[in-house]
Design an enzyme around this catalytic site. Sequence first.
Site, PDB file in Angstrom:
ATOM      1  N   ARG A 139       0.990  -2.864  -7.515  1.00 34.21           N
ATOM      2  CA  ARG A 139       0.245  -3.453  -8.632  1.00 34.21           C
ATOM      3  C   ARG A 139       0.634  -2.782  -9.950  1.00 34.21           C
ATOM      4  O   ARG A 139       0.999  -1.606  -9.975  1.00 34.21           O
ATOM      5  CB  ARG A 139      -1.251  -3.291  -8.408  1.00 34.21           C
ATOM      6  CG  ARG A 139      -1.811  -4.124  -7.271  1.00 34.21           C
ATOM      7  CD  ARG A 139      -3.263  -3.824  -7.021  1.00 34.21           C
ATOM      8  NE  ARG A 139      -3.470  -2.460  -6.543  1.00 34.21           N
ATOM      9  CZ  ARG A 139      -4.659  -1.948  -6.235  1.00 34.21           C
ATOM     10  NH1 ARG A 139      -5.743  -2.673  -6.377  1.00 34.21           N
ATOM     11  NH2 ARG A 139      -4.758  -0.707  -5.793  1.00 34.21           N
ATOM     12  N   LYS A 167     -12.025  -5.962  10.704  1.00 30.47           N
ATOM     13  CA  LYS A 167     -10.655  -5.854  11.220  1.00 30.47           C
ATOM     14  C   LYS A 167     -10.433  -6.847  12.354  1.00 30.47           C
ATOM     15  O   LYS A 167      -9.366  -7.460  12.445  1.00 30.47           O
ATOM     16  CB  LYS A 167     -10.383  -4.420  11.684  1.00 30.47           C
ATOM     17  CG  LYS A 167     -10.418  -3.407  10.543  1.00 30.47           C
ATOM     18  CD  LYS A 167     -10.045  -2.005  11.007  1.00 30.47           C
ATOM     19  CE  LYS A 167     -10.017  -1.041   9.827  1.00 30.47           C
ATOM     20  NZ  LYS A 167      -9.552   0.315  10.210  1.00 30.47           N
ATOM     21  N   LEU A 174      -0.939   6.738   4.072  1.00 31.86           N
ATOM     22  CA  LEU A 174      -0.184   6.179   5.187  1.00 31.86           C
ATOM     23  C   LEU A 174       0.931   5.272   4.690  1.00 31.86           C
ATOM     24  O   LEU A 174       2.047   5.294   5.226  1.00 31.86           O
ATOM     25  CB  LEU A 174      -1.100   5.401   6.137  1.00 31.86           C
ATOM     26  CG  LEU A 174      -0.382   4.770   7.330  1.00 31.86           C
ATOM     27  CD1 LEU A 174       0.265   5.834   8.217  1.00 31.86           C
ATOM     28  CD2 LEU A 174      -1.332   3.903   8.152  1.00 31.86           C
ATOM     29  N   GLY A 201       0.801  -1.218   0.000  1.00 29.44           N
ATOM     30  CA  GLY A 201       0.000   0.000   0.000  1.00 29.44           C
ATOM     31  C   GLY A 201       0.831   1.264   0.000  1.00 29.44           C
ATOM     32  O   GLY A 201       0.398   2.302   0.506  1.00 29.44           O
ATOM     33  N   GLY A 204      -0.577   4.713  -1.101  1.00 30.72           N
ATOM     34  CA  GLY A 204      -1.591   5.387  -0.297  1.00 30.72           C
ATOM     35  C   GLY A 204      -0.940   6.392   0.643  1.00 30.72           C
ATOM     36  O   GLY A 204       0.282   6.449   0.774  1.00 30.72           O
ATOM     37  N   LYS A 258       4.640   8.971  -6.500  1.00 32.00           N
ATOM     38  CA  LYS A 258       5.045   8.444  -5.192  1.00 32.00           C
ATOM     39  C   LYS A 258       6.045   7.294  -5.352  1.00 32.00           C
ATOM     40  O   LYS A 258       7.021   7.201  -4.611  1.00 32.00           O
ATOM     41  CB  LYS A 258       3.817   7.966  -4.408  1.00 32.00           C
ATOM     42  CG  LYS A 258       2.937   9.093  -3.906  1.00 32.00           C
ATOM     43  CD  LYS A 258       1.769   8.545  -3.105  1.00 32.00           C
ATOM     44  CE  LYS A 258       0.921   9.671  -2.543  1.00 32.00           C
ATOM     45  NZ  LYS A 258      -0.228   9.159  -1.748  1.00 32.00           N
TER      46      LYS A 258
END
Length: 315
Positions: A37, A134, A17, A12, A15, A49
Amino acid sequence: MTDSKSKLLIIGVTGNLGFELANASLNASHPTLGLVRDSAFSDPNKLHKIQLLSDSGLKIVKGSLHDEESLIEALKQADVVICAVASKQVHDQKALISAMKRAGCIKRFIPSEFGSDPDRTRVSHLDHNFYSRKSEIRRLVESQGIPYTYVCCNFYTSYLLPSLVQPGLQAPPRDNVTIFGDGNVRGVFMKESDVAAFTISTVDDPRTLNKTMSLRPPGNTLSMNELVTVWESKIGKKLERNYISEEELLKRIQETPYPDNMQLVFIYSAFVKGDQTYYDIDSSNGVEGTQLYPHIKYKTDVFLPLIHTCAMSLL
């Protein structure tokens, strides 16, 4: 703790965070990989990024949570896995847990939580399984015997705070303010880059192994009444405070369609039920990050400059 740094795989990294986690990992001199990905390379913002992180030393590994072979190949290059996928992708971590079990080399897993403690919230009748998903991942991690650290940072400063917890507003109000409940229940706000710094500090720390690290620094733990008082001191003006009862807030939640009502659910959870602060952190299975890592200089006065910036934009 050993002098050698664990190799981290972060999922991730494009993103908000995830990007901060990758930066914090690199700044702490961990060999760091990012699972990315193929589709990310065609998104200009994500590509930017990726390039920034690559220039800083991140090793990009192409793959996804839906491709077990690429996932296992990435896992075999790592000691610790940190997942920072969006909440709607939480169940995708089931495939990751299966792959970690198969790879057999992961010394610690930090799943995608980074909010209120899902085992402590008391809004299961309202949240459309937001927190129960979660908790389900937690139980799966534990049942599979995968070493873990759970990170509960509560709210990000970029969420709710810029509007002074006023749904639908983009900046703090200057005349009237809505306060939910009695206004005395405290929530917690943390800057994302600080959350990342604390998270990375846990990865080689035996004190956080198989425990929940909560972030609840006193200077970042404020009630709605306290937030409004800070804002009033900035603009030199008293606001009319309109108090919304728990019953009225619940009615608004029920009358607002999903997912538009989720912001109200989070406000209800934090500032009426007190889900971020009602419990003591049990030392047998939990730690408070700012006490454990006093050397980390987190933004404890983040409310003042943020609200000041909003004030200046309206003058």
